[in-house]
Design an enzyme around this catalytic site. Structure first.
Site, short mmCIF file in Angstrom:
data_model
loop_
_atom_site.label_atom_id
_atom_site.label_comp_id
_atom_site.label_asym_id
_atom_site.label_seq_id
_atom_site.Cartn_x
_atom_site.Cartn_y
_atom_site.Cartn_z
CB ILE A 180 -0.93 0.04 1.24
CG1 ILE A 180 -1.83 -1.20 1.28
CG2 ILE A 180 -1.78 1.30 1.23
CD1 ILE A 180 -2.68 -1.29 2.54
CD GLU A 203 3.80 0.23 8.08
OE1 GLU A 203 4.31 0.23 6.93
OE2 GLU A 203 3.89 -0.73 8.86
CG HIS A 220 -11.25 20.83 -2.73
ND1 HIS A 220 -12.59 20.94 -2.43
CD2 HIS A 220 -10.58 20.92 -1.54
CE1 HIS A 220 -12.74 21.09 -1.13
NE2 HIS A 220 -11.54 21.08 -0.56
CB CYS A 275 -16.42 18.90 -7.48
SG CYS A 275 -16.90 19.35 -5.78
CB SER A 287 -18.20 15.08 -4.88
OG SER A 287 -18.22 13.92 -4.09
#
Length: 383
Positions: free
Chosen positions: A73, A109, A155, A197, A223
């Site tokens: 990840i 982490e 954003h 959005c 959104s």
């Protein structure tokens, strides 16, 4: 002359064996992948963007619970809300105003934090063009058998996503980065999710194969945020990711839930915006793609406590019947945290305390009413 038939027989035998091996591998790994990776990115700074950090940590918590280790990840957080001086509960980030589920956890982490979260670093992670000194924890070490989940929140607007209000990445740049990944054989299948959005504009320019995309809103739509908390003065999550987390909490490693179910997460009646998805570049039918193909890391193994001799032919162990029936040990998954119940329960009622100065003001009001009614001459009856 006898050599040619022998050669043709041998080649036919090898071809049949290779086809059988491919068929077995196809049955063993239905999607053809052998490992999973996740790149989770929050692109917003500052306290009022608390919800974007909570969005990313919610997905991070879900993929870890379903089996993807931290070594696979890449977590990028543009701000540290857990240690922000405005946080009334340090070292915590909550996804619901009942403050029951701490998505920050005890073992987060973070690989890229603060000003390390830039467009350049994000693109370098995807394409693998990092300096030799970059540690393994900051690299996406995927290959052509890797299924990759990429989640972005922040954003955005029509065709771009802002990084820390100082720069932006366009949908063309993102599409070209995915094409580089495909050309360099850095993924087998890729799932792209964005909560911002006008999110659907970010996948309009994609052209690489084996790529599926989801967005929280269509072009021209915002959104919206969710879960306002008056105690800290901000919203805790965005609507799309809130319902995505609720959906993922019902998934377990052996779940048969497919991508068509994921497309139904947060309909317009809940999201207010219109979530979108794109599957034309994906080679498989979404109905046959399991959620755990991207959000989990399931290893098809069988655990045994018996010693097996690999040099001799393996013999099946016979079980002695008990009461005429063979006793089979039953296995089950450990119960997960009931997040769905926690999310829908009502916030705890806090003990009411009068505000500062309330008692003093009440006494002042009583004295004023007394003076107006009886005058100063009756003041001696009070004392």
């Amino acid at each position: 002359m006898k050599i040619l038939p022998l050669v043709s027989l041998l080649s036919t035998y090898l071809l049949v064996n290779s086809i059988n091996i491919e068929d077995n591998a196809g049955q063993f790994f239905s999607s053809g992948h052998t490992n999973n990776w996740a790149v989770l990115v929050c692109t917003s700074r500052f306290w009022f963007n608390y919800r974007h950090v909570a969005n990313t940590l919610s997905v991070y918590r879900s993929v870890k619970r379903l089996g993807i280790p931290d070594s696979h990840i890449v977590l990028m957080l543009a701000d540290d809300m857990a240690c922000n001086h405005r946080n009334p509960k340090p070292a915590t980030v909550f996804s619901h105003k009942n403050m029951e589920l701490n998505v920050y956890g005890d073992d987060v982490e973070v690989d890229y934090r603060g000003y390390e979260v830039t467009v350049e670093n994000f693109l370098r992670v995807l394409t693998g063009r990092l300096p030799p000194s970059t540690p393994r924890s900051k690299r996406l070490l995927s290959d052509d058998r890797s299924n990759i989940l990429i989640y972005l929140t922040g954003h955005g607007g029509n065709g771009f996503l802002k990084f820390q209000d100082s720069e932006e990445i366009s949908n063309v740049e993102l599409a070209d980065a995915f094409e580089q990944m495909w050309q360099k054989r850095r993924y087998n299948e890729l799932l792209f999710i964005i909560d911002t959005c006008q999110g659907a504009s970010m996948y309009e320019r994609f052209y690489s194969p084996n790529l599926m995309a989801l967005a929280s809103s269509q072009v021209g739509e915002d959104s919206l945020s969710h879960q306002p908390d008056l105690a800290i003065g901000v919203h805790l999550m965005d609507r799309y990711t809130f319902y995505l987390l609720e959906f993922l909490e019902d998934i377990h490693p052996a779940s048969k839930t497919n991508m068509n179910d994921l497309f139904k997460v947060c309909p317009k009646s809940q999201c207010v915006s219109t979530p979108g998805h794109r599957t034309d570049l994906f080679l498989r039918d979404p109905g046959s793609v399991l959620i755990t193909d991207f959000f989990g890391s399931v290893r098809k193994v069988e655990i045994t406590m018996e010693t097996i001799n690999l040099t001799d032919p393996i013999k099946q162990v016979e079980q002695s019947p008990v009461n005429g029936e063979l006793q089979k040990e039953k296995y089950s998954y450990v119960d997960q945290l009931p997040v769905s119940e926690i999310i829908h329960q009502k916030p705890k009622q806090k003990d009411w305390h009068p505000p500062d100065g309330f008692i003093l003001g009440l006494w002042t009001l009583i004295l004023l009413v007394f003076f107006k009614t009886y005058g100063m001459k009756h003041l001696k009856h009070i004392f």
